[in-house]
Design a protein around this motif. Sequence first.
Motif, PDB file in Angstrom:
ATOM      1  N   SER A  13       0.801  -1.379   0.072  1.00 33.44           N
ATOM      2  CA  SER A  13       0.082   0.158  -0.056  1.00 33.44           C
ATOM      3  C   SER A  13       0.760   1.385   0.013  1.00 33.44           C
ATOM      4  N   ARG A  14       2.093   1.140  -0.113  1.00 32.36           N
ATOM      5  CA  ARG A  14       2.959   2.325  -0.044  1.00 32.36           C
ATOM      6  C   ARG A  14       2.776   3.051  -1.626  1.00 32.36           C
ATOM      7  N   GLN A  15       2.424   4.139  -1.561  1.00 32.45           N
ATOM      8  CA  GLN A  15       2.324   5.030  -2.664  1.00 32.45           C
ATOM      9  C   GLN A  15       3.524   5.702  -3.185  1.00 32.45           C
ATOM     10  N   TYR A  16       4.103   5.309  -4.335  1.00 33.22           N
ATOM     11  CA  TYR A  16       5.486   5.870  -4.993  1.00 33.22           C
ATOM     12  C   TYR A  16       5.537   7.308  -5.058  1.00 33.22           C
ATOM     13  N   HIS A  17       4.334   7.682  -5.469  1.00 37.87           N
ATOM     14  CA  HIS A  17       4.349   9.224  -5.718  1.00 37.87           C
ATOM     15  C   HIS A  17       4.687  10.191  -4.236  1.00 37.87           C
ATOM     16  N   SER A  18       3.925   9.532  -3.127  1.00 39.09           N
ATOM     17  CA  SER A  18       4.390  10.126  -1.907  1.00 39.09           C
ATOM     18  C   SER A  18       5.831   9.733  -1.512  1.00 39.09           C
ATOM     19  N   ASN A  19       6.134   8.680  -1.704  1.00 35.74           N
ATOM     20  CA  ASN A  19       7.633   8.524  -1.222  1.00 35.74           C
ATOM     21  C   ASN A  19       8.538   9.187  -2.083  1.00 35.74           C
ATOM     22  N   LYS A  50      -1.798   8.373  -7.812  1.00 41.62           N
ATOM     23  CA  LYS A  50      -2.300   7.503  -6.745  1.00 41.62           C
ATOM     24  C   LYS A  50      -2.324   6.178  -7.687  1.00 41.62           C
ATOM     25  N   SER A  51      -1.959   5.006  -7.390  1.00 36.72           N
ATOM     26  CA  SER A  51      -2.130   3.790  -8.170  1.00 36.72           C
ATOM     27  C   SER A  51      -2.839   2.831  -7.206  1.00 36.72           C
ATOM     28  N   GLY A  52      -3.858   2.235  -8.179  1.00 36.50           N
ATOM     29  CA  GLY A  52      -4.859   1.463  -7.792  1.00 36.50           C
ATOM     30  C   GLY A  52      -4.052   0.021  -7.402  1.00 36.50           C
ATOM     31  N   TYR A  53      -2.841  -0.103  -7.833  1.00 36.62           N
ATOM     32  CA  TYR A  53      -2.053  -1.390  -7.772  1.00 36.62           C
ATOM     33  C   TYR A  53      -1.725  -1.537  -6.223  1.00 36.62           C
ATOM     34  N   SER A  54      -1.872  -0.277  -5.646  1.00 41.06           N
ATOM     35  CA  SER A  54      -1.307  -0.053  -4.037  1.00 41.06           C
ATOM     36  C   SER A  54      -2.553  -0.100  -3.130  1.00 41.06           C
ATOM     37  N   LYS A 105      -5.636  -2.475  -1.613  1.00 35.30           N
ATOM     38  CA  LYS A 105      -5.993  -3.772  -1.346  1.00 35.30           C
ATOM     39  C   LYS A 105      -7.467  -4.085  -2.150  1.00 35.30           C
ATOM     40  N   ILE A 106      -8.216  -3.057  -2.194  1.00 30.50           N
ATOM     41  CA  ILE A 106      -9.326  -3.007  -2.851  1.00 30.50           C
ATOM     42  C   ILE A 106      -9.628  -2.997  -4.404  1.00 30.50           C
ATOM     43  N   GLU A 107      -8.460  -2.233  -4.897  1.00 33.08           N
ATOM     44  CA  GLU A 107      -8.353  -2.401  -6.395  1.00 33.08           C
ATOM     45  C   GLU A 107      -7.489  -3.275  -7.122  1.00 33.08           C
ATOM     46  N   ALA A 108      -6.319  -3.336  -6.245  1.00 36.69           N
ATOM     47  CA  ALA A 108      -5.126  -4.079  -6.960  1.00 36.69           C
ATOM     48  C   ALA A 108      -5.465  -5.250  -7.777  1.00 36.69           C
ATOM     49  N   LEU A 109      -6.424  -6.209  -7.196  1.00 38.73           N
ATOM     50  CA  LEU A 109      -6.651  -7.430  -8.257  1.00 38.73           C
ATOM     51  C   LEU A 109      -7.470  -7.103  -9.524  1.00 38.73           C
ATOM     52  N   SER A 110      -8.600  -6.081  -9.338  1.00 40.10           N
ATOM     53  CA  SER A 110      -9.045  -5.958 -10.479  1.00 40.10           C
ATOM     54  C   SER A 110      -8.239  -4.917 -11.464  1.00 40.10           C
ATOM     55  N   ASN A 111      -7.294  -4.105 -11.125  1.00 38.77           N
ATOM     56  CA  ASN A 111      -6.519  -3.544 -12.008  1.00 38.77           C
ATOM     57  C   ASN A 111      -5.501  -4.579 -12.712  1.00 38.77           C
ATOM     58  N   LEU A 112      -5.071  -5.569 -12.071  1.00 36.68           N
ATOM     59  CA  LEU A 112      -4.090  -6.683 -12.636  1.00 36.68           C
ATOM     60  C   LEU A 112      -5.139  -7.409 -13.644  1.00 36.68           C
ATOM     61  N   GLU A 113      -6.175  -7.711 -13.181  1.00 35.15           N
ATOM     62  CA  GLU A 113      -7.068  -8.361 -14.056  1.00 35.15           C
ATOM     63  C   GLU A 113      -7.304  -7.686 -15.345  1.00 35.15           C
ATOM     64  N   SER A 114      -7.669  -6.306 -15.305  1.00 32.19           N
ATOM     65  CA  SER A 114      -7.826  -5.771 -16.675  1.00 32.19           C
ATOM     66  C   SER A 114      -6.533  -5.902 -17.447  1.00 32.19           C
ATOM     67  N   ILE A 119      -0.065  -7.551  -1.472  1.00 32.22           N
ATOM     68  CA  ILE A 119      -1.405  -7.391  -1.224  1.00 32.22           C
ATOM     69  C   ILE A 119      -2.407  -8.378  -2.047  1.00 32.22           C
ATOM     70  N   ILE A 120      -2.125  -8.852  -3.053  1.00 32.60           N
ATOM     71  CA  ILE A 120      -2.916  -9.682  -4.023  1.00 32.60           C
ATOM     72  C   ILE A 120      -2.411 -11.217  -3.532  1.00 32.60           C
ATOM     73  N   GLU A 121      -3.596 -11.936  -3.356  1.00 32.07           N
ATOM     74  CA  GLU A 121      -3.045 -13.326  -2.921  1.00 32.07           C
ATOM     75  C   GLU A 121      -2.519 -14.141  -4.166  1.00 32.07           C
ATOM     76  N   THR A 122      -1.521 -15.133  -3.690  1.00 32.01           N
ATOM     77  CA  THR A 122      -0.793 -15.792  -4.353  1.00 32.01           C
ATOM     78  C   THR A 122      -1.717 -16.718  -5.522  1.00 32.01           C
ATOM     79  N   ASP A 123      -2.545 -17.278  -4.891  1.00 33.50           N
ATOM     80  CA  ASP A 123      -3.689 -18.221  -5.418  1.00 33.50           C
ATOM     81  C   ASP A 123      -4.524 -17.457  -6.424  1.00 33.50           C
TER      82      ASP A 123
END
Length: 336
Positions: free
Chosen positions: A217-223, A254-258, A260-269, A288-292
């Motif tokens: 969940s660390r956002q690169y734009h802020s870090n 802000k990245s949806g990949y960071s 927990k709610i959006e990461a999987l749907s972003n990767l699916e797309s 934050i995305i489960e291995t399975d």
Amino acid sequence: MRYYGGKSKLLDLINQGVKETGLNNDLIFLDAFSGTSVVGQFFKLQNHTIYSNDTLNFCYTLAKGLVGLNNEPKFKKFDKHPLEKLNNSNGKNGFLTVNFSPFEGSKRKYFSIKNAQKIDSINFKIHTWLSEGKINKNEFYYLKTSLLKAVNLVSNVSGTYGAYLKTWDARALKPIKLEPFDIHSNGKKNKIFNEDINQLVNNIKVDIAYLDPPYNSRQYHSNYFILELISRGWFEKNYKPKGVTGMVDFSELKSGYSSKIEALSNLESLIKDIDAKYILLSYNNEGIIETDAIKKLLREKGSLKIIDKEHKRYRSINQDGSNIKTKEFLYVVKVD
């Protein structure tokens, strides 16, 4: 470059994955989340055509200089190398000095006053030279890349720019100096993008798509907001540093990949829309995305092979220095 999540220590694993594909001649290789471009540079050395993308401007700038260029620019309008001119320039009290150094009693200590003044002066000159036509875009990105690399060496931070150190790191007190850097020519038209990768993949076709999305969940734009500021320049926008750290609002990055709610749907797309012969995905067992879920998604795209490597956690996570290991996975998908 000091960069959390950089893949310099995992290039052997990624290269092993590329070898698993069996592709080896004149490849188009997409580095979809380029960061500091270590992956793009590595495969450029193998003479593949590189497509590099990142949403952060400072990552785009580094890619333009380190991957996009095949030769050092000529700087025909200068009687001596502009790096020499920049290094010899006098410092000035500009945006960086006022906001991110202990200027006039400020408590912020990202840079020494002298280094901040020098960065202010150098950045102003580079942008002025571009606006006056004294340098072209390739020359601009070469100089900006040299500046970002130099800034990295004198920043008073532990690794990210989310906070400054309370006491001075010895390297932060050394005078900043811009240096030339090695450029490898692969003789190809490498393409550098600064776009949302989920949109970009609808417009490109590649042989291998390498994906290295954020794992947590660390956002690169802020870090890395200060590197983002230096890369963009602050001469045409009224940026307003806020709080103890002086954070600037780059929330549009802000990245949806960071999330927990959006990461999987972003990767699916992303996986659904990629036009590639092979997809390589880096992720670890603490993401934050489960291995399975990752396995299921990738198997829907094609045949899957998984390579893994155990390594020590990055210092920025493991601040106590204990020897905690994490497992890095490289998922190799042959697209159906």
